[in-house]
Design an enzyme around this catalytic site. Structure first.
Site, mmCIF file in Angstrom:
data_model
loop_
_atom_site.group_PDB
_atom_site.id
_atom_site.type_symbol
_atom_site.label_atom_id
_atom_site.label_comp_id
_atom_site.label_asym_id
_atom_site.label_seq_id
_atom_site.Cartn_x
_atom_site.Cartn_y
_atom_site.Cartn_z
ATOM 1 N N LYS A 209 0.875 -1.177 0.000
ATOM 2 C CA LYS A 209 0.000 0.000 0.000
ATOM 3 C C LYS A 209 0.911 1.225 0.000
ATOM 4 O O LYS A 209 1.498 1.578 1.013
ATOM 5 C CB LYS A 209 -0.916 0.041 1.230
ATOM 6 C CG LYS A 209 -2.013 1.095 1.043
ATOM 7 C CD LYS A 209 -2.472 1.773 2.303
ATOM 8 C CE LYS A 209 -1.646 2.920 2.748
ATOM 9 N NZ LYS A 209 -1.461 4.039 1.813
ATOM 10 N N PRO A 210 1.041 1.865 -1.183
ATOM 11 C CA PRO A 210 1.948 3.011 -1.253
ATOM 12 C C PRO A 210 1.317 4.250 -0.634
ATOM 13 O O PRO A 210 0.096 4.297 -0.425
ATOM 14 C CB PRO A 210 2.147 3.201 -2.760
ATOM 15 C CG PRO A 210 0.900 2.669 -3.387
ATOM 16 C CD PRO A 210 0.372 1.593 -2.476
ATOM 17 N N GLU A 212 -0.355 7.822 -0.380
ATOM 18 C CA GLU A 212 -1.335 8.443 -1.276
ATOM 19 C C GLU A 212 -0.724 9.571 -2.110
ATOM 20 O O GLU A 212 -1.176 9.855 -3.205
ATOM 21 C CB GLU A 212 -2.546 8.960 -0.482
ATOM 22 C CG GLU A 212 -2.222 9.865 0.694
ATOM 23 C CD GLU A 212 -1.742 9.115 1.943
ATOM 24 O OE1 GLU A 212 -1.810 7.866 1.946
ATOM 25 O OE2 GLU A 212 -1.286 9.779 2.887
ATOM 26 N N THR A 267 6.059 7.562 13.435
ATOM 27 C CA THR A 267 5.941 6.758 14.654
ATOM 28 C C THR A 267 4.469 6.626 15.051
ATOM 29 O O THR A 267 4.040 5.564 15.513
ATOM 30 C CB THR A 267 6.777 7.407 15.777
ATOM 31 O OG1 THR A 267 8.135 7.486 15.311
ATOM 32 C CG2 THR A 267 6.766 6.588 17.052
ATOM 33 N N THR A 268 3.685 7.674 14.815
ATOM 34 C CA THR A 268 2.254 7.624 15.173
ATOM 35 C C THR A 268 1.540 6.499 14.422
ATOM 36 O O THR A 268 0.837 5.682 15.024
ATOM 37 C CB THR A 268 1.587 8.978 14.817
ATOM 38 O OG1 THR A 268 2.381 10.007 15.380
ATOM 39 C CG2 THR A 268 0.166 9.067 15.312
ATOM 40 N N GLY A 270 2.979 3.994 12.914
ATOM 41 C CA GLY A 270 3.626 2.740 13.300
ATOM 42 C C GLY A 270 2.987 2.134 14.537
ATOM 43 O O GLY A 270 2.789 0.914 14.622
ATOM 44 N N GLU A 287 10.111 0.890 10.496
ATOM 45 C CA GLU A 287 11.160 1.897 10.305
ATOM 46 C C GLU A 287 10.457 3.242 10.474
ATOM 47 O O GLU A 287 9.738 3.694 9.588
ATOM 48 C CB GLU A 287 11.782 1.705 8.927
ATOM 49 C CG GLU A 287 13.176 2.259 8.840
ATOM 50 C CD GLU A 287 13.160 3.684 8.354
ATOM 51 O OE1 GLU A 287 13.120 4.576 9.229
ATOM 52 O OE2 GLU A 287 13.179 3.892 7.136
ATOM 53 N N CYS A 321 14.124 10.388 6.931
ATOM 54 C CA CYS A 321 14.117 10.082 8.364
ATOM 55 C C CYS A 321 15.524 10.049 8.946
ATOM 56 O O CYS A 321 15.692 10.058 10.155
ATOM 57 C CB CYS A 321 13.372 8.778 8.620
ATOM 58 S SG CYS A 321 13.894 7.486 7.513
ATOM 59 N N SER A 479 23.464 5.748 4.031
ATOM 60 C CA SER A 479 22.652 4.630 3.522
ATOM 61 C C SER A 479 23.366 3.878 2.400
ATOM 62 O O SER A 479 23.982 4.493 1.533
ATOM 63 C CB SER A 479 21.316 5.142 2.991
ATOM 64 O OG SER A 479 20.659 5.853 3.989
HETATM 65 P P1 ADP Z 1 2.921 11.050 6.730
HETATM 66 O O1 ADP Z 1 2.137 11.772 7.780
HETATM 67 O O2 ADP Z 1 4.232 11.642 6.460
HETATM 68 O O3 ADP Z 1 2.147 10.796 5.484
HETATM 69 P P2 ADP Z 1 2.356 8.422 7.716
HETATM 70 O O4 ADP Z 1 3.058 7.552 8.668
HETATM 71 O O5 ADP Z 1 1.013 8.902 8.132
HETATM 72 O O6 ADP Z 1 3.305 9.629 7.374
HETATM 73 O O7 ADP Z 1 2.191 7.691 6.315
HETATM 74 C C1 ADP Z 1 3.022 6.643 5.854
HETATM 75 C C2 ADP Z 1 2.152 5.597 5.208
HETATM 76 O O8 ADP Z 1 1.221 5.112 6.187
HETATM 77 C C3 ADP Z 1 1.310 6.070 4.038
HETATM 78 O O9 ADP Z 1 1.261 5.027 3.083
HETATM 79 C C4 ADP Z 1 -0.053 6.294 4.655
HETATM 80 O O10 ADP Z 1 -1.128 6.178 3.759
HETATM 81 C C5 ADP Z 1 -0.089 5.154 5.644
HETATM 82 N N1 ADP Z 1 -1.050 5.330 6.743
HETATM 83 C C6 ADP Z 1 -1.370 6.468 7.398
HETATM 84 N N2 ADP Z 1 -2.270 6.211 8.377
HETATM 85 C C7 ADP Z 1 -2.509 4.865 8.353
HETATM 86 C C8 ADP Z 1 -3.332 3.968 9.109
HETATM 87 N N3 ADP Z 1 -4.095 4.393 10.119
HETATM 88 N N4 ADP Z 1 -3.313 2.657 8.781
HETATM 89 C C9 ADP Z 1 -2.528 2.210 7.775
HETATM 90 N N5 ADP Z 1 -1.744 2.998 7.030
HETATM 91 C C10 ADP Z 1 -1.731 4.307 7.300
#
Ligand code: ADP
Length: 516
Positions: A209-210, A212, A267-268, A270, A287, A321, A479
């Site tokens: 899942k890339p 958005e 991290t949120t 994650g 990561e 990061c 890296s």
């Molecule tokens: P950023 O805020 O920089 O976009 P995120 O950690 O939110 O960083 O996003 C990294 C990836 O995690 C993206 O592919 C995003 O769509 C996905 N993502 C964000 N929220 C969720 C979630 N609740 N469950 C699964 N994937 C998520």
């Protein structure tokens, strides 16, 4: 509070003044440079087929804010379909010999290299980074497929000596199964291959899942995977909008057919995914965010330190990061370092559209990212920091921010407490090595850390005591596919790349032969 930072001889206005917003970036249009791309795709890629759904979401050019392309906004049905496809494909992919998996990964790598210009243009269009950096990312991204095509053939088990004479014991390494992979926008291609290369080499199948903001690079990789002959269902891509990310993410992470979650991002997010993993007791690789210290000791070679600071801070406009997030500079070298750092920023960094050859600093990914940098600058200035250079949005457009250097920074400021993820370098002055280590290690994350010193004893002491997963000693870029990438504390779990990366996708099975 002083309006100008006279101690460093520069006269720059305070942040918050005259923020220029709204103007569109000049130069090449990103959409015109990719709309004819043979690798541009719009659907999800599931079970070897391109799957379109009625709902779509826009992919924006971060330089101009205009729409580049629309992509299928996949939902729960497509997520389930992808898990089933990956699960079915796993039954045969696990039986493919390591040599044959290696050959397919190698072919995919070669196709990436053959298509490097097209892939780089897609990265620059959707992410904004300068084309030269995008080409560097494609080379780095492809190198993971090359590396893991080689590692695929070196997955060895063990024969274990046991005290019982009538037994023999083995440890076999076997693929985990289906892996859900969720990736960020800052390296739209490399963050995918770093995980997928290892997973496929081990014999796992994947659903990606890339992010958005940058799904087009993932879809281009899917097209090349098909051309390489990667079997249907082994590599699946489920793109979706930010609105659907939580539900699609949950479906992909909690499905009982999924064995592992591999994530790169905040991290949120994650922590949310770790909770999904906990419910199903699934393996994870995380990561997550960093807050890299960059320490310059009095013993440093100042020119080397400045070159490292430019490379480690401003690559990808500060959006990696492992970018240095706080500079700690010892008092004896402080003024010289700050002066030379400011000169280098002004001389070497050029803000512009990523498609222009002179650009070293593209736009930030979106306005939310710019607002965070602005917030960090104004909080620091309000608490007494001085703007040495930069400090505000760039006149090119609302997503552009000037490369910024702050001095007189203290640990009470927001920019020294959390990741900025933008082109802001805050400098804290310190007295002793102990103090520098205490500040460096006060973070609850620990991904990369850097320091500059020419004293061998100090180098050993600091390298061992810095609480991070990766240390750059007199080096600002660390890296490399051959070396283990990952963090400690809340920066994550597991290592990617290197000879260790493939273990994240393998299970060890103990087999006991008795009655011999
Ligand atoms: P950023 O805020 O920089 O976009 P995120 O950690 O939110 O960083 O996003 C990294 C990836 O995690 C993206 O592919 C995003 O769509 C996905 N993502 C964000 N929220 C969720 C979630 N609740 N469950 C699964 N994937 C998520």
């Amino acid at each position: 509070m002083a309006l100008y930072c006279s101690s460093l001889g520069s006269q720059v206005p305070r942040a918050g003044r005259a923020l220029l917003a709204g103007a569109c970036s000049r130069g090449l249009s990103a959409s015109s440079s990719i709309e004819a791309s043979p690798l541009l795709r719009s659907g999800g890629f599931i079970g070897g087929r391109w799957v379109t759904v009625a709902a779509t979401f826009p992919v924006l050019d971060p330089a101009s804010g205009t729409e580049l392309h629309r992509v299928s906004d996949c939902g729960l049905p497509e997520s389930r379909e992808a898990v089933t496809a990956a699960y079915n494909a796993f039954q045969s992919w696990r039986e493919v010999s390591a040599k044959d998996r290696s050959v397919l990964l190698r072919k995919w790598y070669e196709l990436m290299i053959q298509n490097k210009e097209e892939l780089a243009k897609i990265i620059t269009a959707e992410n904004g980074k300068p084309l030269k950096e995008a080409l560097g990312e494609v080379a780095y991204s492809a190198a993971f497929l090359e590396w893991f095509s080689e590692e695929a053939r070196r997955v060895y088990g063990d024969i274990i000596p046991v005290p019982m004479k009538d037994r023999r014991a083995l440890a076999l390494k076997q693929p985990l199964g289906v892996v859900t992979i969720i990736t960020p926008w800052n390296f739209p291609s490399a963050m995918i291959t770093r995980k997928v290369g290892a997973a496929l080499a081990a014999g796992c199948t994947v659903i990606v899942k890339p992010a958005e903001d940058t799904p087009l690079s993932a879809l281009a990789l899917a097209e090349l995977a098909t051309q390489a002959g990667i079997p249907a269902g082994v590599f699946n891509v489920v793109p979706c909008s930010r609105q659907n990310a939580a539900s699609v993410g949950e479906a992909l992470c909690t499905d009982p057919l999924v064995a592992k979650i591999s994530f790169t991002g905040s991290t949120t997010t994650g922590k949310i995914l770790l909770k999904h993993a906990a419910d199903g007791v699934k393996r994870v690789s995380m990561e997550l965010g960093g807050h890299a210290p960059f320490v310059v000791f009095d013993t440093a070679n100042v020119d080397q330190a400045v070159a490292g600071a430019i490379a480690s801070k401003y690559r990808n406009s500060g959006q990696t990061c492992v970018c240095s997030n706080r500079f700690l500079v010892q008092k004896g070298i402080h003024d010289t370092f700050v002066k030379k750092f400011a000169e280098a920023i002004k001389k070497e960094l050029h803000v512009g559209n990523g498609f222009e050859a002179s650009t070293t600093q593209g736009p930030l990914i979106n306005e939310k990212a710019v607002e965070k940098v602005e917030k960090h600058v104004s909080d620091a200035v309000n608490q007494g920091a001085c703007i040495v250079t930069g400090g505000k949005r760039h006149s090119l457009g609302k997503n552009f921010f000037e490369p910024t250097l702050l001095s007189n920074v203290t640990t009470s400021m927001l920019c020294t407490q959390e990741e900025t993820f933008g082109p802001l370098a805050p400098v804290i002055k310190f007295d002793t090595e102990e103090e520098a280590l205490a500040i460096s290690n006060s973070a609850n994350v620990g991904l990369a850390g850097y320091f500059y010193s020419q004293d061998p004893a100090q180098i050993w002491r600091v390298a061992e005591r810095m609480e991070v997963g990766m240390v750059g000693v007199n080096e600002g870029l660390l890296s490399s596919v051959e070396c283990p990438f990952g963090g400690v504390k809340q920066s994550g779990i597991g290592r990617e790349g290197s000879k260790y990366g493939i273990d994240e996708y393998l299970e060890i099975k103990y087999v006991c032969f008795g009655g011999l």
